[in-house]
Design a protein around this motif. Structure first.
Motif, PDB file in Angstrom:
ATOM      1  N   ARG A   1       0.787  -1.032   0.115  1.00 19.53           N
ATOM      2  CA  ARG A   1       0.091   0.094  -0.032  1.00 19.53           C
ATOM      3  C   ARG A   1       0.963   1.281  -0.012  1.00 19.53           C
ATOM      4  NH1 ARG A   1      -2.526   3.691   3.381  1.00 19.53           N
ATOM      5  NH2 ARG A   1      -4.918   4.002   2.592  1.00 19.53           N
TER       6      ARG A   1
ATOM      7  N   GLN B   1      -5.704   1.411  -6.629  1.00 17.87           N
ATOM      8  CA  GLN B   1      -5.388  -0.071  -6.590  1.00 17.87           C
ATOM      9  C   GLN B   1      -5.777  -0.633  -7.876  1.00 17.87           C
ATOM     10  OE1 GLN B   1      -8.111  -1.716  -3.608  1.00 17.87           O
ATOM     11  NE2 GLN B   1      -6.639  -1.273  -1.892  1.00 17.87           N
TER      12      GLN B   1
ATOM     13  N   SER C   1      -6.359  -5.137  -3.143  1.00 16.70           N
ATOM     14  CA  SER C   1      -7.197  -4.959  -2.097  1.00 16.70           C
ATOM     15  C   SER C   1      -6.846  -6.225  -1.049  1.00 16.70           C
ATOM     16  CB  SER C   1      -8.630  -5.076  -2.258  1.00 16.70           C
ATOM     17  OG  SER C   1      -9.180  -4.796  -1.179  1.00 16.70           O
TER      18      SER C   1
END
Length: 59
Positions: A25, A35, A50
């Motif tokens: 991330r 994403q 995710s």
């Protein structure tokens, strides 16, 4: 694809999926990617990104 071997199994069992997800991330955000954009570059679904970031899946 990571080949199956005792060494690979030992490496994967030592991974902290939450820390790995946080790293993914952080690096994604440093590159100012969503994403979906990262997923497109990796030819995977945004749902996979995710899951990685949440530490749900490492595959």
């Amino acid at each position: 694809m990571i080949p199956d071997s005792p060494m690979t199994d030992a490496f994967l069992s030592g991974l902290d999926h939450a820390k790995t997800g946080a790293l993914i991330r952080r690096l994604r955000l440093e590159q100012k990617l969503t994403q979906a954009e990262l997923a497109q570059k990796l030819h995977i679904s945004h749902k996979t990104v995710s899951k990685w970031e949440r530490g749900v899946s490492h595959s």
